[in-house]
Design a protein around this motif. Structure first.
Motif, PDB file in Angstrom:
ATOM      1  N   ILE A  15      41.206  38.618  40.381  1.00  0.00           N
ATOM      2  CA  ILE A  15      41.178  37.954  41.751  1.00  0.00           C
ATOM      3  C   ILE A  15      39.345  38.028  41.551  1.00  0.00           C
ATOM      4  CG2 ILE A  15      40.648  40.724  41.593  1.00  0.00           C
ATOM      5  CD1 ILE A  15      40.939  40.894  45.353  1.00  0.00           C
ATOM      6  N   ARG A  50      32.855  41.161  53.273  1.00  0.00           N
ATOM      7  CA  ARG A  50      33.310  40.636  54.924  1.00  0.00           C
ATOM      8  C   ARG A  50      34.551  41.242  54.047  1.00  0.00           C
ATOM      9  NH1 ARG A  50      31.941  34.607  55.165  1.00  0.00           N
ATOM     10  NH2 ARG A  50      34.033  34.423  56.421  1.00  0.00           N
ATOM     11  N   GLY A  51      35.612  41.693  53.444  1.00  0.00           N
ATOM     12  CA  GLY A  51      36.941  41.945  53.758  1.00  0.00           C
ATOM     13  C   GLY A  51      37.723  41.237  52.804  1.00  0.00           C
ATOM     14  N   GLY A  73      38.017  40.119  49.789  1.00  0.00           N
ATOM     15  CA  GLY A  73      38.964  40.879  48.444  1.00  0.00           C
ATOM     16  C   GLY A  73      39.242  42.102  48.788  1.00  0.00           C
ATOM     17  N   TYR A 119      38.260  48.499  44.172  1.00  0.00           N
ATOM     18  CA  TYR A 119      39.767  49.148  43.413  1.00  0.00           C
ATOM     19  C   TYR A 119      40.396  50.700  43.930  1.00  0.00           C
ATOM     20  CZ  TYR A 119      39.771  45.154  40.924  1.00  0.00           C
ATOM     21  OH  TYR A 119      40.309  43.321  40.234  1.00  0.00           O
ATOM     22  N   SER A 150      32.653  33.047  38.892  1.00  0.00           N
ATOM     23  CA  SER A 150      32.566  34.044  39.075  1.00  0.00           C
ATOM     24  C   SER A 150      32.061  34.841  37.691  1.00  0.00           C
ATOM     25  CB  SER A 150      33.253  34.570  39.831  1.00  0.00           C
ATOM     26  OG  SER A 150      33.772  34.530  41.282  1.00  0.00           O
ATOM     27  N   PHE A 151      32.657  34.168  36.453  1.00  0.00           N
ATOM     28  CA  PHE A 151      32.847  34.900  35.166  1.00  0.00           C
ATOM     29  C   PHE A 151      32.591  34.222  34.235  1.00  0.00           C
ATOM     30  CE2 PHE A 151      37.124  35.765  38.005  1.00  0.00           C
ATOM     31  CZ  PHE A 151      36.618  37.617  38.215  1.00  0.00           C
ATOM     32  N   GLU A 208      31.142  46.538  41.333  1.00  0.00           N
ATOM     33  CA  GLU A 208      31.453  45.853  43.039  1.00  0.00           C
ATOM     34  C   GLU A 208      32.768  46.070  42.935  1.00  0.00           C
ATOM     35  OE1 GLU A 208      29.823  43.005  40.766  1.00  0.00           O
ATOM     36  OE2 GLU A 208      27.989  44.318  41.841  1.00  0.00           O
ATOM     37  N   GLU A 257      42.941  45.657  35.223  1.00  0.00           N
ATOM     38  CA  GLU A 257      41.732  45.341  34.363  1.00  0.00           C
ATOM     39  C   GLU A 257      40.770  44.851  34.905  1.00  0.00           C
ATOM     40  OE1 GLU A 257      44.421  43.740  31.930  1.00  0.00           O
ATOM     41  OE2 GLU A 257      45.016  45.247  30.957  1.00  0.00           O
ATOM     42  N   VAL A 258      39.082  46.049  34.482  1.00  0.00           N
ATOM     43  CA  VAL A 258      38.098  45.471  35.354  1.00  0.00           C
ATOM     44  C   VAL A 258      36.901  45.703  33.366  1.00  0.00           C
ATOM     45  CG1 VAL A 258      38.138  47.895  35.841  1.00  0.00           C
ATOM     46  CG2 VAL A 258      36.984  45.943  36.862  1.00  0.00           C
TER      47      VAL A 258
HETATM   48  C1  LIG Z   1      35.100  42.039  43.254  1.00  0.00           C
HETATM   49  C2  LIG Z   1      35.247  41.291  45.074  1.00  0.00           C
HETATM   50  C3  LIG Z   1      36.127  40.290  44.553  1.00  0.00           C
HETATM   51  C4  LIG Z   1      35.433  42.101  46.067  1.00  0.00           C
HETATM   52  O1  LIG Z   1      35.329  40.844  47.259  1.00  0.00           O
HETATM   53  P1  LIG Z   1      34.612  41.460  48.551  1.00  0.00           P
HETATM   54  O2  LIG Z   1      35.434  39.987  49.336  1.00  0.00           O
HETATM   55  O3  LIG Z   1      33.319  41.264  48.560  1.00  0.00           O
HETATM   56  O4  LIG Z   1      35.108  43.430  48.982  1.00  0.00           O
HETATM   57  P2  LIG Z   1      35.245  43.772  49.645  1.00  0.00           P
HETATM   58  O5  LIG Z   1      34.130  42.964  51.123  1.00  0.00           O
HETATM   59  O6  LIG Z   1      36.717  43.170  50.632  1.00  0.00           O
HETATM   60  O7  LIG Z   1      35.151  44.707  49.902  1.00  0.00           O
HETATM   61  C5  LIG Z   1      35.754  45.752  49.577  1.00  0.00           C
HETATM   62  C6  LIG Z   1      35.702  46.894  49.170  1.00  0.00           C
HETATM   63  O8  LIG Z   1      35.239  46.987  48.108  1.00  0.00           O
HETATM   64  C7  LIG Z   1      33.512  47.549  47.640  1.00  0.00           C
HETATM   65  N1  LIG Z   1      32.266  46.830  47.153  1.00  0.00           N
HETATM   66  C8  LIG Z   1      32.967  45.160  47.210  1.00  0.00           C
HETATM   67  N2  LIG Z   1      31.798  44.992  47.114  1.00  0.00           N
HETATM   68  C9  LIG Z   1      30.705  46.386  46.575  1.00  0.00           C
HETATM   69  C10 LIG Z   1      29.550  45.998  46.237  1.00  0.00           C
HETATM   70  N3  LIG Z   1      29.034  44.978  46.570  1.00  0.00           N
HETATM   71  N4  LIG Z   1      29.180  46.655  46.258  1.00  0.00           N
HETATM   72  C11 LIG Z   1      29.760  48.140  46.026  1.00  0.00           C
HETATM   73  N5  LIG Z   1      30.545  47.838  46.877  1.00  0.00           N
HETATM   74  C12 LIG Z   1      31.727  47.171  47.403  1.00  0.00           C
HETATM   75  C13 LIG Z   1      33.467  48.171  49.095  1.00  0.00           C
HETATM   76  O9  LIG Z   1      34.171  49.379  48.861  1.00  0.00           O
HETATM   77  C14 LIG Z   1      33.980  47.554  49.926  1.00  0.00           C
HETATM   78  O10 LIG Z   1      34.303  48.149  51.411  1.00  0.00           O
HETATM   79  P3  LIG Z   1      33.130  48.002  52.509  1.00  0.00           P
HETATM   80  O11 LIG Z   1      32.804  46.735  52.880  1.00  0.00           O
HETATM   81  O12 LIG Z   1      34.116  48.430  53.949  1.00  0.00           O
HETATM   82  O13 LIG Z   1      31.394  49.268  52.151  1.00  0.00           O
HETATM   83  C15 LIG Z   1      34.184  39.871  44.805  1.00  0.00           C
HETATM   84  O14 LIG Z   1      32.800  40.718  44.715  1.00  0.00           O
HETATM   85  C16 LIG Z   1      33.913  39.407  43.705  1.00  0.00           C
HETATM   86  O15 LIG Z   1      34.271  38.420  43.291  1.00  0.00           O
HETATM   87  N6  LIG Z   1      33.465  38.839  42.301  1.00  0.00           N
HETATM   88  C17 LIG Z   1      33.771  38.316  41.245  1.00  0.00           C
HETATM   89  C18 LIG Z   1      35.089  38.035  40.410  1.00  0.00           C
HETATM   90  C19 LIG Z   1      35.359  39.720  40.072  1.00  0.00           C
HETATM   91  O16 LIG Z   1      34.214  40.423  39.450  1.00  0.00           O
HETATM   92  N7  LIG Z   1      36.073  39.635  39.914  1.00  0.00           N
HETATM   93  C20 LIG Z   1      37.334  41.205  39.773  1.00  0.00           C
HETATM   94  C21 LIG Z   1      37.536  40.979  38.280  1.00  0.00           C
HETATM   95  S1  LIG Z   1      38.342  42.772  38.013  1.00  0.00           S
END
Ligand SMILES: CC(C)(COP(=O)(O)OP(=O)(O)OC[C@H]1O[C@@H](n2cnc3c(N)ncnc32)[C@H](O)[C@@H]1OP(=O)(O)O)[C@@H](O)C(=O)NCCC(=O)NCCS
Length: 152
Positions: A77, A86-87, A89, A123, A28-29, A118, A111-112
């Motif tokens: 995270i 899929r919810g 996160g 957040y 992821s990173f 995404e 911090e992001v």
């Molecule tokens: C960021 C991350 C943790 C989100 O996890 P996820 O399980 O995909 O998120 P969710 O499915 O719970 O999404 C919740 C909401 O976040 C937003 N969101 C998440 N991914 C998104 C995307 N690719 N594009 C747009 N909005 C997004 C949306 O508002 C979404 O709600 P919705 O699906 O009802 O529209 C995931 O993308 C990830 O692991 N990224 C790589 C690691 C990272 O960047 N971590 C954060 C470091 S600060």
């Protein structure tokens, strides 16, 4: 608000989860934490490392948060690429927000990367707002961090 994904539960991480956590971290990173960084959080008095697990037992994601005085900090995270949107996160984040409120925190920080749309969307959907910027905070690649915060 994202519906909680069916069959996915969140629990405290244990030693047996560390390899799967680190595999997601590594994928992821660009500047992943070392596995030892996760191990140091097991049974830490001020930190929680929690995992989201599917109905079949597969580890789908994890989150790290610190609980100190009246503040909490989300330190990490991530969700496995195939399990995103899929919810999961949101489920992990909601767990931290509830734990922070129960701990007595008044504010949650994180911090992001500025370019991480995404995560920023996730957040923002949970009420975080931009509170500042840390210049060149990240490596591989170099990038500014946005500081985000949410009042509880
Ligand atoms: C960021 C991350 C943790 C989100 O996890 P996820 O399980 O995909 O998120 P969710 O499915 O719970 O999404 C919740 C909401 O976040 C937003 N969101 C998440 N991914 C998104 C995307 N690719 N594009 C747009 N909005 C997004 C949306 O508002 C979404 O709600 P919705 O699906 O009802 O529209 C995931 O993308 C990830 O692991 N990224 C790589 C690691 C990272 O960047 N971590 C954060 C470091 S600060």
């Amino acid at each position: 608000m994202t519906a909680a994904p069916e069959g996915v539960t969140v629990r405290a991480a244990g030693e047996a989860d560390l390899a799967a956590i680190h595999a997601i971290e590594f994928a992821s990173f660009g500047d992943p934490w070392a596995l030892e960084g996760f191990r140091a959080l097991l049974d830490h008095p001020r930190a929680k490392l929690e995992v989201a697990v599917g109905a079949d037992g597969e580890l789908l994601g994890y989150a790290v948060a610190w609980y100190v005085a009246d503040e909490s900090e989300i330190a990490n995270i991530a969700v496995a690429a195939h399990a995103r949107r899929r919810g999961v996160g949101a489920l992990l984040l909601d767990r931290i927000l509830r734990a922070a409120a129960a701990f007595g925190a008044k504010m949650v920080f994180l911090e992001v990367r500025e370019s991480n749309e995404e995560a920023r969307k996730l957040y923002e959907a949970r009420g975080f707002e931009i509170a500042g910027k840390r210049t060149k905070y990240y490596r591989k690649p170099d990038e500014d961090a946005l500081i985000m915060r949410r009042k509880l």
